[in-house]
Design a protein around this motif. Structure first.
Motif, mmCIF file in Angstrom:
data_model
loop_
_atom_site.group_PDB
_atom_site.id
_atom_site.type_symbol
_atom_site.label_atom_id
_atom_site.label_comp_id
_atom_site.label_asym_id
_atom_site.label_seq_id
_atom_site.Cartn_x
_atom_site.Cartn_y
_atom_site.Cartn_z
ATOM 1 N N PRO A 11 0.622 -1.157 -0.784
ATOM 2 C CA PRO A 11 -0.104 -0.223 0.095
ATOM 3 C C PRO A 11 0.814 1.482 -0.250
ATOM 4 C CG PRO A 11 0.316 -0.884 2.124
ATOM 5 C CD PRO A 11 0.801 -1.888 1.488
ATOM 6 N N HIS A 12 0.475 2.491 -0.571
ATOM 7 C CA HIS A 12 1.388 3.693 -0.548
ATOM 8 C C HIS A 12 0.865 4.643 0.462
ATOM 9 C CE1 HIS A 12 2.010 2.773 -5.381
ATOM 10 N NE2 HIS A 12 2.083 2.260 -5.028
ATOM 11 N N GLN A 13 1.754 5.091 1.043
ATOM 12 C CA GLN A 13 1.478 6.577 1.056
ATOM 13 C C GLN A 13 1.270 7.546 0.006
ATOM 14 O OE1 GLN A 13 4.745 6.209 4.289
ATOM 15 N NE2 GLN A 13 3.979 4.252 5.372
ATOM 16 N N GLY A 14 0.209 7.782 -0.352
ATOM 17 C CA GLY A 14 0.440 8.483 -1.636
ATOM 18 C C GLY A 14 0.606 7.819 -2.713
ATOM 19 N N THR A 28 2.934 14.261 0.228
ATOM 20 C CA THR A 28 3.978 15.127 -0.068
ATOM 21 C C THR A 28 4.775 13.965 0.126
ATOM 22 O OG1 THR A 28 3.430 16.940 0.420
ATOM 23 C CG2 THR A 28 5.637 16.170 -0.551
ATOM 24 N N GLY A 29 5.285 13.420 -1.123
ATOM 25 C CA GLY A 29 6.490 12.163 -1.678
ATOM 26 C C GLY A 29 5.737 10.699 -1.709
ATOM 27 N N VAL A 30 6.247 10.163 -2.269
ATOM 28 C CA VAL A 30 5.504 8.357 -2.703
ATOM 29 C C VAL A 30 6.286 7.414 -1.871
ATOM 30 C CG1 VAL A 30 4.440 7.487 -4.586
ATOM 31 C CG2 VAL A 30 4.339 9.088 -4.720
ATOM 32 N N SER A 31 6.019 6.689 -1.052
ATOM 33 C CA SER A 31 6.168 6.231 -0.262
ATOM 34 C C SER A 31 5.813 5.184 -0.066
ATOM 35 C CB SER A 31 7.449 6.437 1.258
ATOM 36 O OG SER A 31 7.976 5.775 1.482
ATOM 37 N N THR A 32 6.064 3.760 0.861
ATOM 38 C CA THR A 32 5.415 2.699 1.340
ATOM 39 C C THR A 32 6.097 2.346 2.879
ATOM 40 O OG1 THR A 32 4.479 0.571 1.124
ATOM 41 C CG2 THR A 32 7.025 1.417 0.439
ATOM 42 N N ASN A 33 5.307 1.943 3.708
ATOM 43 C CA ASN A 33 5.396 1.752 4.865
ATOM 44 C C ASN A 33 6.150 -0.250 4.486
ATOM 45 O OD1 ASN A 33 3.161 -0.181 4.536
ATOM 46 N ND2 ASN A 33 1.994 1.146 6.305
ATOM 47 N N GLU A 57 5.944 -17.890 -7.877
ATOM 48 C CA GLU A 57 5.439 -16.468 -8.636
ATOM 49 C C GLU A 57 5.389 -15.642 -7.015
ATOM 50 O OE1 GLU A 57 1.934 -13.492 -10.544
ATOM 51 O OE2 GLU A 57 3.199 -14.890 -12.507
ATOM 52 N N ILE A 58 6.399 -14.808 -7.179
ATOM 53 C CA ILE A 58 5.921 -13.250 -6.327
ATOM 54 C C ILE A 58 5.266 -12.076 -6.815
ATOM 55 C CG2 ILE A 58 6.730 -11.476 -4.800
ATOM 56 C CD1 ILE A 58 9.504 -13.472 -4.288
ATOM 57 N N ALA A 59 4.084 -11.840 -5.818
ATOM 58 C CA ALA A 59 3.475 -10.808 -6.772
ATOM 59 C C ALA A 59 3.550 -9.235 -6.152
ATOM 60 C CB ALA A 59 2.274 -11.313 -7.451
ATOM 61 N N PHE A 60 3.668 -8.622 -5.970
ATOM 62 C CA PHE A 60 3.728 -7.148 -5.578
ATOM 63 C C PHE A 60 2.022 -6.414 -6.437
ATOM 64 C CE2 PHE A 60 8.117 -8.148 -5.800
ATOM 65 C CZ PHE A 60 7.978 -7.335 -4.382
ATOM 66 N N PHE A 61 1.472 -7.025 -5.068
ATOM 67 C CA PHE A 61 0.302 -6.354 -5.813
ATOM 68 C C PHE A 61 0.016 -4.721 -4.533
ATOM 69 C CE2 PHE A 61 -1.065 -10.773 -5.878
ATOM 70 C CZ PHE A 61 -1.033 -10.254 -8.115
ATOM 71 N N GLY A 62 -1.369 -3.662 -4.805
ATOM 72 C CA GLY A 62 -1.331 -3.192 -4.096
ATOM 73 C C GLY A 62 -1.514 -1.600 -4.360
ATOM 74 N N GLY A 63 -1.214 -0.550 -5.709
ATOM 75 C CA GLY A 63 -0.532 -0.056 -5.879
ATOM 76 C C GLY A 63 0.537 0.016 -7.297
ATOM 77 N N SER A 64 0.979 0.936 -6.985
ATOM 78 C CA SER A 64 1.183 1.556 -8.840
ATOM 79 C C SER A 64 2.812 1.853 -8.151
ATOM 80 C CB SER A 64 1.230 3.027 -9.279
ATOM 81 O OG SER A 64 0.275 3.052 -9.704
ATOM 82 N N PHE A 65 3.149 0.189 -8.217
ATOM 83 C CA PHE A 65 4.973 -0.062 -7.559
ATOM 84 C C PHE A 65 6.253 0.465 -8.412
ATOM 85 C CE2 PHE A 65 8.703 -2.164 -6.721
ATOM 86 C CZ PHE A 65 8.909 -2.775 -5.859
ATOM 87 N N THR A 66 5.592 0.876 -9.512
ATOM 88 C CA THR A 66 6.994 1.900 -9.931
ATOM 89 C C THR A 66 6.796 2.948 -10.357
ATOM 90 O OG1 THR A 66 5.911 1.922 -12.410
ATOM 91 C CG2 THR A 66 7.060 0.390 -11.878
ATOM 92 N N THR A 96 1.370 -1.875 -11.618
ATOM 93 C CA THR A 96 1.407 -0.173 -11.677
ATOM 94 C C THR A 96 0.358 0.586 -13.110
ATOM 95 O OG1 THR A 96 3.345 1.413 -11.651
ATOM 96 C CG2 THR A 96 3.306 0.052 -13.767
ATOM 97 N N ARG A 97 0.907 2.323 -13.041
ATOM 98 C CA ARG A 97 0.548 2.753 -13.827
ATOM 99 C C ARG A 97 1.126 2.668 -15.035
ATOM 100 N NH1 ARG A 97 -3.008 7.035 -11.814
ATOM 101 N NH2 ARG A 97 -2.384 8.192 -13.291
ATOM 102 N N PRO A 98 -0.194 3.225 -16.146
ATOM 103 C CA PRO A 98 0.751 3.307 -17.080
ATOM 104 C C PRO A 98 1.414 4.617 -17.697
ATOM 105 C CG PRO A 98 -1.666 2.927 -17.768
ATOM 106 C CD PRO A 98 -1.238 3.067 -16.191
ATOM 107 N N ASP A 99 1.175 4.796 -17.111
ATOM 108 C CA ASP A 99 2.274 7.041 -16.665
ATOM 109 C C ASP A 99 3.467 6.209 -16.063
ATOM 110 O OD1 ASP A 99 0.877 7.253 -15.139
ATOM 111 O OD2 ASP A 99 0.107 9.234 -15.163
ATOM 112 N N CYS A 100 3.642 5.963 -15.095
ATOM 113 C CA CYS A 100 4.812 5.667 -14.434
ATOM 114 C C CYS A 100 5.634 4.292 -14.707
ATOM 115 C CB CYS A 100 4.402 4.681 -13.202
ATOM 116 S SG CYS A 100 2.999 6.133 -11.733
ATOM 117 N N ILE A 101 5.745 4.237 -16.291
ATOM 118 C CA ILE A 101 6.021 3.636 -17.594
ATOM 119 C C ILE A 101 7.327 4.443 -17.677
ATOM 120 C CG2 ILE A 101 6.948 1.275 -19.035
ATOM 121 C CD1 ILE A 101 6.356 0.231 -16.298
#
Length: 356
Positions: A11-14, A28-33, A57-66, A96-101
């Motif tokens: 999950p993202h903090q933002g 402010t700032g895009v991070s995760t805990n 398979e390891i799968a990172f779910f929950g938001g826009s990883f990149t 991830t989001r298409p505009d984060c690649i």
């Protein structure tokens, strides 16, 4: 080979953008805990429970990883890569989001052995994208998809049905554009109204009306027929049930059902049987020999397909468990005419029945 997934929720903090259906708060700032130690602990917890002959398979779910801080991305991925290097894990997946690649991000992800990237596209209709406050247009999706495929990483696409300004026509058009992009896999989600989102505000102001469950089923069955006929693997239909994903908790409205995919596939089977019965002028009964895993889909939720056949067509629907391949059905009409069909041929017929 069996495939098993070790899910790691990040999950993202933002987030770089506030979409109308999402309740992640922008700061402010895009991070995760989530930390690298968390990743290691999750993997170590799962590994002993998975069969030795499975593909893991390891799968990172929950938001826009990149969209997360690059150093945090590297920290989390470095742990996953260790297990790939040891041969304990075969794939690393993320969404991830298409505009984060971009090419720089993809080069980094390849260094860390990422093998599958899913883009949260949601829709390729420009009006739907604007009204959903997605923050990018459809061209960004095709550009990112091509960058991912050219990098050698497998592409997955996710779409949502029932966003603001959406319609059956727009959903089908998005699915056809997905097919042109030739993804490895697709996920389909009906749009749910989550608490503390822009969508909830629109709902309260009577400016948004969610698709009903029946409307969503009728649209998604056509999407499945499109994807199946074009040999695209649909790896999820509907949101996974959790404590929060229930109407009355985090979800305040929308077409939620814990067995949404089964409802959709059951109605597809009903449509096909309706076609077969009318085409062959069946007057009495229809018996289907099938794998036991297909029985509930054939009979329908709360015997809905059986009731439909009896009330609408005057035909009794029966099933018989057989040691038959899950992808095949043997249909016996009026105790004499036998039709053996595999699911792929059924989807081709449905493609035509739905006028796709």
């Amino acid at each position: 080979m069996k495939k098993r997934i070790i899910p790691i929720f990040v999950p993202h903090q933002g987030c770089p953008h506030d979409c109308i259906f999402c309740n992640q708060k922008k700061i402010t700032g895009v991070s995760t805990n989530v930390t690298s130690l968390d990743v290691k602990n999750i993997i170590e917890e799962y590994l002993p429970t998975i069969d030795k002959d499975a593909q893991i398979e390891i799968a990172f779910f929950g938001g826009s990883f990149t969209a997360i801080d690059i150093d945090i991305q590297k920290s989390l991925l470095s742990v996953a890569k260790e297990y790939v290097d040891k041969g304990l894990i075969q794939d690393i997946r993320m969404s991830t989001r298409p505009d984060c690649i971009d090419e720089g991000i993809l080069n980094m992800l390849k260094e860390y052995k990422v093998s599958i990237i899913e883009l949260g596209v949601q829709s390729l209709d420009e009006t739907v994208l604007v009204d959903s406050i997605r923050g990018h247009n459809a061209d960004v999706v095709s550009q990112s998809a091509k960058l991912i495929q050219n990098s050698g990483i497998k592409l997955g696409l996710q779409m949502m049905v029932g966003l603001p300004s959406d319609s059956e026509y727009k959903c089908i058009k998005t699915a056809k554009k997905f097919i042109e992009l030739n993804p490895e896999c697709v996920r389909i989600y009906p749009t749910l109204v989550v608490k503390e989102t822009g969508l909830e505000k629109l709902l309260d102001e009577n400016e948004y009306k969610p698709f009903t469950l029946d409307e969503s089923i009728k649209i998604v069955k056509k999407l499945l027929a499109l994807f199946y006929v074009n040999n695209i693997n649909v790896i999820r239909v509907g949101l996974q049930a959790t404590d929060d994903i229930q109407v009355g908790k985090a979800v305040v409205a929308g077409p939620y059902h814990p067995a949404f995919r089964e409802l959709v596939e059951s109605e597809m089977i009903r449509d096909y049987l309706d076609y077969i019965i009318r085409k062959n002028k069946v007057t009495s009964n229809i018996l289907i020999n099938c794998n036991k895993k297909n029985i509930s889909k054939i009979i329908g939720n709360k015997k809905s397909n059986s009731v439909y056949m009896k009330n609408k067509l005057g035909v009794t629907l029966k099933t018989q468990e057989d040691d038959i391949n899950i992808d095949k059905l043997e249909i016996i009409l009026d105790n004499e005419n036998i039709i053996a069909i595999n699911m792929k041929d059924m989807y081709k017929d449905l493609y035509n029945i739905y006028n796709l």
